[in-house]
Write a protein that holds these residues in place. Structure first.
Motif, PDB file in Angstrom:
ATOM      1  N   THR A 193       0.539   4.179  -3.000  1.00 41.26           N
ATOM      2  CA  THR A 193       0.126   5.569  -2.630  1.00 41.26           C
ATOM      3  C   THR A 193       1.283   6.477  -2.047  1.00 41.26           C
ATOM      4  O   THR A 193       1.154   7.607  -2.117  1.00 41.26           O
ATOM      5  CB  THR A 193      -1.051   5.155  -1.427  1.00 41.26           C
ATOM      6  OG1 THR A 193      -0.180   4.785  -0.421  1.00 41.26           O
ATOM      7  CG2 THR A 193      -2.082   4.276  -2.043  1.00 41.26           C
TER       8      THR A 193
ATOM      9  N   ASN B 100      -7.638   8.829  -1.924  1.00 40.34           N
ATOM     10  CA  ASN B 100      -7.104   9.903  -3.038  1.00 40.34           C
ATOM     11  C   ASN B 100      -6.425   9.313  -4.006  1.00 40.34           C
ATOM     12  O   ASN B 100      -5.981   9.752  -5.042  1.00 40.34           O
ATOM     13  CB  ASN B 100      -6.307  11.001  -2.140  1.00 40.34           C
ATOM     14  CG  ASN B 100      -7.008  11.768  -1.059  1.00 40.34           C
ATOM     15  OD1 ASN B 100      -8.157  11.788  -1.028  1.00 40.34           O
ATOM     16  ND2 ASN B 100      -6.491  12.165   0.008  1.00 40.34           N
ATOM     17  N   HIS B 101      -6.176   7.881  -3.884  1.00 36.75           N
ATOM     18  CA  HIS B 101      -5.241   7.454  -5.093  1.00 36.75           C
ATOM     19  C   HIS B 101      -6.181   7.218  -6.306  1.00 36.75           C
ATOM     20  O   HIS B 101      -7.266   7.475  -6.433  1.00 36.75           O
ATOM     21  CB  HIS B 101      -4.916   5.952  -4.534  1.00 36.75           C
ATOM     22  CG  HIS B 101      -3.944   5.307  -5.467  1.00 36.75           C
ATOM     23  ND1 HIS B 101      -2.536   6.148  -5.659  1.00 36.75           N
ATOM     24  CD2 HIS B 101      -4.025   3.938  -6.045  1.00 36.75           C
ATOM     25  CE1 HIS B 101      -2.124   5.340  -6.634  1.00 36.75           C
ATOM     26  NE2 HIS B 101      -2.712   4.036  -6.833  1.00 36.75           N
TER      27      HIS B 101
ATOM     28  N   LEU C  25      -6.512   0.029  -5.326  1.00 36.68           N
ATOM     29  CA  LEU C  25      -5.263  -0.724  -5.324  1.00 36.68           C
ATOM     30  C   LEU C  25      -5.386  -1.997  -5.806  1.00 36.68           C
ATOM     31  O   LEU C  25      -4.406  -2.603  -5.844  1.00 36.68           O
ATOM     32  CB  LEU C  25      -5.047  -0.672  -3.777  1.00 36.68           C
ATOM     33  CG  LEU C  25      -4.860   0.554  -2.849  1.00 36.68           C
ATOM     34  CD1 LEU C  25      -4.769   0.122  -1.428  1.00 36.68           C
ATOM     35  CD2 LEU C  25      -3.535   0.878  -3.322  1.00 36.68           C
TER      36      LEU C  25
ATOM     37  N   GLU D 228      -5.043   8.521   2.048  1.00 38.06           N
ATOM     38  CA  GLU D 228      -4.284   8.511   0.786  1.00 38.06           C
ATOM     39  C   GLU D 228      -4.691   7.383  -0.098  1.00 38.06           C
ATOM     40  O   GLU D 228      -4.595   7.493  -1.255  1.00 38.06           O
ATOM     41  CB  GLU D 228      -2.792   8.311   1.026  1.00 38.06           C
ATOM     42  CG  GLU D 228      -2.164   9.550   1.645  1.00 38.06           C
ATOM     43  CD  GLU D 228      -2.430  10.887   0.980  1.00 38.06           C
ATOM     44  OE1 GLU D 228      -2.405  10.855  -0.335  1.00 38.06           O
ATOM     45  OE2 GLU D 228      -2.917  11.772   1.577  1.00 38.06           O
ATOM     46  N   ILE D 229      -5.220   6.105   0.400  1.00 39.04           N
ATOM     47  CA  ILE D 229      -5.928   5.346  -0.513  1.00 39.04           C
ATOM     48  C   ILE D 229      -7.306   5.732  -1.097  1.00 39.04           C
ATOM     49  O   ILE D 229      -7.286   5.295  -2.427  1.00 39.04           O
ATOM     50  CB  ILE D 229      -6.302   3.936   0.426  1.00 39.04           C
ATOM     51  CG1 ILE D 229      -5.384   3.360   0.890  1.00 39.04           C
ATOM     52  CG2 ILE D 229      -7.046   3.136  -0.342  1.00 39.04           C
ATOM     53  CD1 ILE D 229      -5.227   2.150   1.862  1.00 39.04           C
TER      54      ILE D 229
ATOM     55  N   VAL E  74       0.796  -1.076   0.082  1.00 41.57           N
ATOM     56  CA  VAL E  74       0.006   0.107  -0.073  1.00 41.57           C
ATOM     57  C   VAL E  74       0.876   1.411   0.025  1.00 41.57           C
ATOM     58  O   VAL E  74       0.551   2.081  -0.667  1.00 41.57           O
ATOM     59  CB  VAL E  74      -1.002  -0.007   1.214  1.00 41.57           C
ATOM     60  CG1 VAL E  74      -1.709   1.503   1.345  1.00 41.57           C
ATOM     61  CG2 VAL E  74      -1.948  -1.111   1.142  1.00 41.57           C
ATOM     62  N   TYR E  75       2.049   1.240   0.877  1.00 45.82           N
ATOM     63  CA  TYR E  75       2.922   2.374   0.923  1.00 45.82           C
ATOM     64  C   TYR E  75       3.694   2.574  -0.553  1.00 45.82           C
ATOM     65  O   TYR E  75       3.668   3.629  -0.777  1.00 45.82           O
ATOM     66  CB  TYR E  75       3.852   2.070   1.850  1.00 45.82           C
ATOM     67  CG  TYR E  75       4.883   3.138   1.872  1.00 45.82           C
ATOM     68  CD1 TYR E  75       4.719   4.499   2.577  1.00 45.82           C
ATOM     69  CD2 TYR E  75       6.128   3.067   1.167  1.00 45.82           C
ATOM     70  CE1 TYR E  75       5.698   5.454   2.491  1.00 45.82           C
ATOM     71  CE2 TYR E  75       7.164   4.097   1.206  1.00 45.82           C
ATOM     72  CZ  TYR E  75       6.801   5.132   1.804  1.00 45.82           C
ATOM     73  OH  TYR E  75       7.759   6.320   2.083  1.00 45.82           O
TER      74      TYR E  75
END
Length: 284
Positions: free
Chosen positions: A143, A153-154, A158, A150-151, A139-140
């Motif tokens: 994003t 806002n991605h 994912l 932030e996920i 995830v890091y």
């Protein structure tokens, strides 16, 4: 914490056990139909919960309730971090503390059944925790942040960039929910042996709180699945519900395996798939 965040946290604390209890009731109903039984009422988990609250609690020692409360509070804390879109890495650590609290409670008594269940739960943690941490790393990488906000806002879900990590998470979800073929520390169904391993020495209110924590965990884990398709959120919810149905099917068609097999396959398949996905992201 702002007023809006406080309201969201309170709503989550109230709604999560209701949703978790209903999902547990649906689980029991579907399981019964798969076994050609009528099954208990949909609200049976709630009936069982309030019945346990009314029973006399027999504590083997004074620290049992402390560990049970820690098990519950850490799970609630992890859920609050999810709904407030906070640090995903810290969420995983808090969730691990919840599991460790239950293990310590089981280890605090002299019952061999309880200690064996606790040891098996440790083996389960050894299997699924590396996969959860690799999911956070993925995830890091996708994003650029550990923040759940932030996920949302991605630019894309994912699931498109972390398909193997998603599959690895679904695999360890079976372990985390203690469903077959990985239900050897304890089980939430009657198809396991009468001696319930990890929860053998808990009774009354303690057992009710453990069940309540399971409902919080269930909602939290399904919420983590939703993050893989957070835009639009309703698609993520549908994927989470479909994944839970798959877990119910696997639970009913699988025989229990040994902990050695579980750790070996999880480290090879789960960690392997997650690492391949993360390395692939670095290369492209």
């Amino acid at each position: 914490m702002s007023i809006n965040n406080l309201i969201i946290a309170v709503i989550a604390i109230i709604a999560a056990p209701i949703v978790g209890g209903l999902l547990t009731g649906i689980d029991r109903k579907i399981t019964a139909r798969m076994q050609n039984r009528f099954g208990p009422p949909l609200l049976q988990p709630f009936y069982d919960f309030f019945k346990l609250l009314g029973k006399q609690g027999i504590a083997v020692n004074q620290t049992q309730m402390v560990y049970v409360m820690g098990h519950l509070f850490f799970a609630v804390g992890a859920l609050i971090m999810l709904v407030l879109k906070q640090d995903l890495l810290m969420l995983m650590f808090i969730l691990a503390f919840s599991a460790v609290s239950l293990i310590m409670g089981a280890m605090s008594v002299r019952s061999p059944y309880s200690k064996i269940g606790a040891q098996r739960e440790i083996m389960q943690m050894m299997a699924y925790e590396p996969v959860l941490l690799l999911m956070v790393v993925g995830v890091y990488k996708a994003t650029g942040s550990f923040m759940i906000s932030e996920i949302f806002n991605h630019g894309e879900p994912l699931l498109f960039s972390l398909p193997l990590v998603f599959l690895a998470f679904l695999y360890v979800l079976t372990i985390k929910l203690r469903k077959s073929p990985f239900d050897f520390s304890t089980s939430h169904h009657g198809h396991q042996e009468l001696i319930k391993g990890l929860t053998t020495e808990f009774s009354g209110t303690q057992l009710a709180l453990i069940e309540l924590t399971h409902w919080f965990d269930l909602v939290l884990l399904l919420g983590l699945i939703t993050l893989f398709f957070a835009q639009p959120i309703w698609v993520g919810i549908l994927i989470a519900l479909a994944s839970y149905f798959c877990e119910i099917v696997i639970d009913n068609v699988s025989a229990r395996v040994t902990w050695q097999w579980m750790v070996k396959v999880t480290w090879v398949a789960g960690i392997g798939a997650a690492l391949v996905n993360i390395v692939w992201m670095y290369l492209i």
